[in-house]
Design an enzyme around this catalytic site. Sequence first.
Site, PDB file in Angstrom:
ATOM      1  N   LYS A 128       0.858  -1.191   0.000  1.00 40.73           N
ATOM      2  CA  LYS A 128       0.000   0.000   0.000  1.00 40.73           C
ATOM      3  C   LYS A 128       0.886   1.229   0.000  1.00 40.73           C
ATOM      4  O   LYS A 128       2.041   1.156   0.420  1.00 40.73           O
ATOM      5  CB  LYS A 128      -0.889   0.042   1.245  1.00 40.73           C
ATOM      6  CG  LYS A 128      -2.130   0.897   1.072  1.00 40.73           C
ATOM      7  CD  LYS A 128      -3.214   0.124   0.329  1.00 40.73           C
ATOM      8  CE  LYS A 128      -4.394   0.960  -0.020  1.00 40.73           C
ATOM      9  NZ  LYS A 128      -5.508   0.116  -0.479  1.00 40.73           N
ATOM     10  N   ASP A 168      -6.895   4.215  -4.707  1.00 38.05           N
ATOM     11  CA  ASP A 168      -7.603   4.074  -3.433  1.00 38.05           C
ATOM     12  C   ASP A 168      -8.236   5.452  -3.201  1.00 38.05           C
ATOM     13  O   ASP A 168      -8.451   6.200  -4.181  1.00 38.05           O
ATOM     14  CB  ASP A 168      -6.632   3.669  -2.306  1.00 38.05           C
ATOM     15  CG  ASP A 168      -7.352   3.193  -1.045  1.00 38.05           C
ATOM     16  OD1 ASP A 168      -7.800   2.038  -1.000  1.00 38.05           O
ATOM     17  OD2 ASP A 168      -7.506   3.986  -0.091  1.00 38.05           O
TER      18      ASP A 168
HETATM   19  P1  NDP Z   1     -12.909   7.674  -3.313  1.00 39.88           P
HETATM   20  O1  NDP Z   1     -11.860   8.682  -3.073  1.00 39.88           O
HETATM   21  O2  NDP Z   1     -13.392   7.435  -4.684  1.00 39.88           O
HETATM   22  O3  NDP Z   1     -14.182   7.982  -2.406  1.00 39.88           O
HETATM   23  C1  NDP Z   1     -14.072   8.052  -1.023  1.00 39.88           C
HETATM   24  C2  NDP Z   1     -15.418   8.401  -0.435  1.00 39.88           C
HETATM   25  O4  NDP Z   1     -15.361   8.266   0.968  1.00 39.88           O
HETATM   26  C3  NDP Z   1     -15.825   9.853  -0.710  1.00 39.88           C
HETATM   27  O5  NDP Z   1     -17.223   9.949  -0.760  1.00 39.88           O
HETATM   28  C4  NDP Z   1     -15.244  10.573   0.510  1.00 39.88           C
HETATM   29  O6  NDP Z   1     -15.890  11.803   0.817  1.00 39.88           O
HETATM   30  C5  NDP Z   1     -15.501   9.548   1.604  1.00 39.88           C
HETATM   31  N1  NDP Z   1     -14.475   9.685   2.646  1.00 39.88           N
HETATM   32  C6  NDP Z   1     -13.147   9.555   2.502  1.00 39.88           C
HETATM   33  N2  NDP Z   1     -12.521   9.785   3.651  1.00 39.88           N
HETATM   34  C7  NDP Z   1     -13.469  10.070   4.545  1.00 39.88           C
HETATM   35  C8  NDP Z   1     -13.463  10.403   5.919  1.00 39.88           C
HETATM   36  N3  NDP Z   1     -12.310  10.482   6.602  1.00 39.88           N
HETATM   37  N4  NDP Z   1     -14.655  10.610   6.533  1.00 39.88           N
HETATM   38  C9  NDP Z   1     -15.809  10.537   5.847  1.00 39.88           C
HETATM   39  N5  NDP Z   1     -15.882  10.233   4.533  1.00 39.88           N
HETATM   40  C10 NDP Z   1     -14.730  10.004   3.902  1.00 39.88           C
HETATM   41  O7  NDP Z   1     -12.334   6.313  -2.676  1.00 39.88           O
HETATM   42  P2  NDP Z   1     -12.788   4.800  -2.955  1.00 39.88           P
HETATM   43  O8  NDP Z   1     -14.249   4.738  -3.217  1.00 39.88           O
HETATM   44  O9  NDP Z   1     -11.844   4.222  -3.925  1.00 39.88           O
HETATM   45  O10 NDP Z   1     -12.454   4.125  -1.542  1.00 39.88           O
HETATM   46  C11 NDP Z   1     -13.421   4.018  -0.499  1.00 39.88           C
HETATM   47  C12 NDP Z   1     -13.012   2.922   0.451  1.00 39.88           C
HETATM   48  O11 NDP Z   1     -12.927   1.672  -0.252  1.00 39.88           O
HETATM   49  C13 NDP Z   1     -11.639   3.090   1.114  1.00 39.88           C
HETATM   50  O12 NDP Z   1     -11.684   2.531   2.408  1.00 39.88           O
HETATM   51  C14 NDP Z   1     -10.713   2.248   0.237  1.00 39.88           C
HETATM   52  O13 NDP Z   1      -9.576   1.830   0.937  1.00 39.88           O
HETATM   53  C15 NDP Z   1     -11.648   1.083  -0.075  1.00 39.88           C
HETATM   54  N6  NDP Z   1     -11.325   0.276  -1.239  1.00 39.88           N
HETATM   55  C16 NDP Z   1     -11.165   0.852  -2.478  1.00 39.88           C
HETATM   56  C17 NDP Z   1     -10.908   0.063  -3.573  1.00 39.88           C
HETATM   57  C18 NDP Z   1     -10.817   0.630  -4.952  1.00 39.88           C
HETATM   58  O14 NDP Z   1     -10.680  -0.160  -5.892  1.00 39.88           O
HETATM   59  N7  NDP Z   1     -10.916   1.937  -5.155  1.00 39.88           N
HETATM   60  C19 NDP Z   1     -10.738  -1.396  -3.438  1.00 39.88           C
HETATM   61  C20 NDP Z   1     -11.003  -1.902  -2.111  1.00 39.88           C
HETATM   62  C21 NDP Z   1     -11.267  -1.077  -1.067  1.00 39.88           C
HETATM   63  P3  NDP Z   1     -15.157  13.200   0.459  1.00 39.88           P
HETATM   64  O15 NDP Z   1     -15.140  13.250  -1.041  1.00 39.88           O
HETATM   65  O16 NDP Z   1     -15.990  14.225   1.100  1.00 39.88           O
HETATM   66  O17 NDP Z   1     -13.769  13.089   1.038  1.00 39.88           O
HETATM   67  O1  2IT Z   2      -7.862  -1.648  -1.035  1.00 39.75           O
HETATM   68  C1  2IT Z   2      -7.753  -2.131  -2.179  1.00 39.75           C
HETATM   69  O2  2IT Z   2      -7.868  -3.345  -2.370  1.00 39.75           O
HETATM   70  C2  2IT Z   2      -7.486  -1.220  -3.296  1.00 39.75           C
HETATM   71  N1  2IT Z   2      -7.438  -0.014  -3.096  1.00 39.75           N
HETATM   72  C3  2IT Z   2      -7.270  -1.769  -4.672  1.00 39.75           C
HETATM   73  C4  2IT Z   2      -5.845  -2.225  -4.848  1.00 39.75           C
HETATM   74  C5  2IT Z   2      -5.460  -2.645  -6.243  1.00 39.75           C
HETATM   75  O3  2IT Z   2      -4.263  -2.944  -6.396  1.00 39.75           O
HETATM   76  O4  2IT Z   2      -6.282  -2.682  -7.155  1.00 39.75           O
END
Ligand code: NDP
Ligand code: 2IT
Length: 448
Positions: A128, A168
């Site tokens: 990460k 992420d």
């Molecule tokens: P994005 O940046 O696309 O979206 C994040 C969302 O979560 C936004 O709506 C944001 O709001 C909100 N958010 C972020 N931080 C906070 C906080 N501290 N408090 C409240 N709301 C918050 O990220 P992703 O959708 O990619 O990721 C979301 C989650 O999923 C994370 O935990 C990530 O680790 C996990 N994840 C992502 C993967 C991926 O492929 N992208 C894969 C597996 C897991 P705002 O815009 O207002 O900050």
């Molecule tokens: O938390 C996760 O699994 C991710 N943000 C995706 C990682 C990846 O290598 O696609």
Amino acid sequence: MLRNRYLKEVYQGTAERNRGETEFLQAVLEVFLSLEPYVERHPELEAHGIMERLVEPERMVTFRVTWEDDRGRVHVNRGYRVQFSSAIGPYKGGLRFHPSVNASIIKFLGFEQIFKNSLTSLSLGGAKGGADFDPKGRSDGEVMRFCKAFMTELHRHIGANCDVPAGDIGVGGREIGYLFGQYKRLCNNFTGVLTGKGLHYGGSLTRKEATGYGLIYFVEEMLRCLGHETVFGKTLVVSGSGNVAIYAVEKATRLGGRVVAMSDSGGYILDENGIQLDVVKAIKEEERGRISDYARRVPGSRYVEGCRGIWSVPCAIALPCATQNELDLAAARTLVDNGVIAVGEGANMPCTAEAAAYFQEHRVLFAPAKAANAGGVAASGLEMSQNAMRASWSFEQVEEKLRDIMVHIFQISQEAAAGCGRPGDLITGANVAGFVKVAEAMLSEGLY
Ligand code: NDP
Ligand code: 2IT
């Protein structure tokens, strides 16, 4: 509390060596609690120091990222990459750009990624990275300069067969493009060194949708096998409105679910008629705006200030898809009082340990993050395969593989839980199923 002597000793040592790293220690403790029955039966783990090796990253780099804003002001951020485990494949995991990023958060995410990636059945190690950079309110030019400065340092540590970053929080298609461009320029090498790339330069169809879709496939399988239910006709609440949340809502809605609330860090929207996802996509994906705009555009909906209140909205299925520890014990109690039947973790570690335990004690079906959100990294693994073959598969081909992977993760997690005498406990199941492959590889590879 831990009862196994070996795990207890290793946990205490980890806590001393990583003082104050609360998120990292929270993730380690959860895994150790799950592994107790397995570790009791496998003394070779202690003989080979497997647990003490697993909690210490193979390598971790931090670096200065210096960039200039549009007014010519110089900014300094801190960049990170933790290469946690290469036992079963090249390091793999996302990059997070968010002001809260620190060593503890990067290490918790990297540690989780080891077991998540193992669950996908693909050959992917755990990693990460990220930076304490806040992309909010920054112009495209500023984001580009930041990404290029970040990659100027990171490039020497990564490679298509060594370490493959992805997105992420705060890192999506735009950022991956800038990062890829700079890697190519520095190394003079067009290679699949990042995933989540654009479709014109080596990206895979379905990667953008994969985490959200995968979450729904997992939840659907869990509902079918353990609850004799489906998503069809159910009310859902989904926190966040980023990449994971949007595509979870899309798939849930297509399967006949009704999503009534979504959020961002400012607050949440309520729409009893079912969230109109095209409006959310326009606000979030095109305008990079705030979710509060939804209430101005959709009659009959409303916006409530404060993101944590979203868990007071009654629903059958709750999907936390924003960030770590966003759903605590008080929220879990409210959800249970309101009749929730299933919780699926789209974000990484969104439920506190107390909240997760409360759901399990109250017979709520619980899909833990490292199993339920593995669809994103699984599709990343499929993107790496396509890059290596110089091939590109159709949306349907990738989606079918993704679905098979998610169903398989559910099955192996369920079997592992039963094997440990904890049937239906998918937290234990996912941790054990993910761990066994990594531990066996470490035993085969000798000390390192
Ligand atoms: P994005 O940046 O696309 O979206 C994040 C969302 O979560 C936004 O709506 C944001 O709001 C909100 N958010 C972020 N931080 C906070 C906080 N501290 N408090 C409240 N709301 C918050 O990220 P992703 O959708 O990619 O990721 C979301 C989650 O999923 C994370 O935990 C990530 O680790 C996990 N994840 C992502 C993967 C991926 O492929 N992208 C894969 C597996 C897991 P705002 O815009 O207002 O900050
Ligand atoms: O938390 C996760 O699994 C991710 N943000 C995706 C990682 C990846 O290598 O696609």
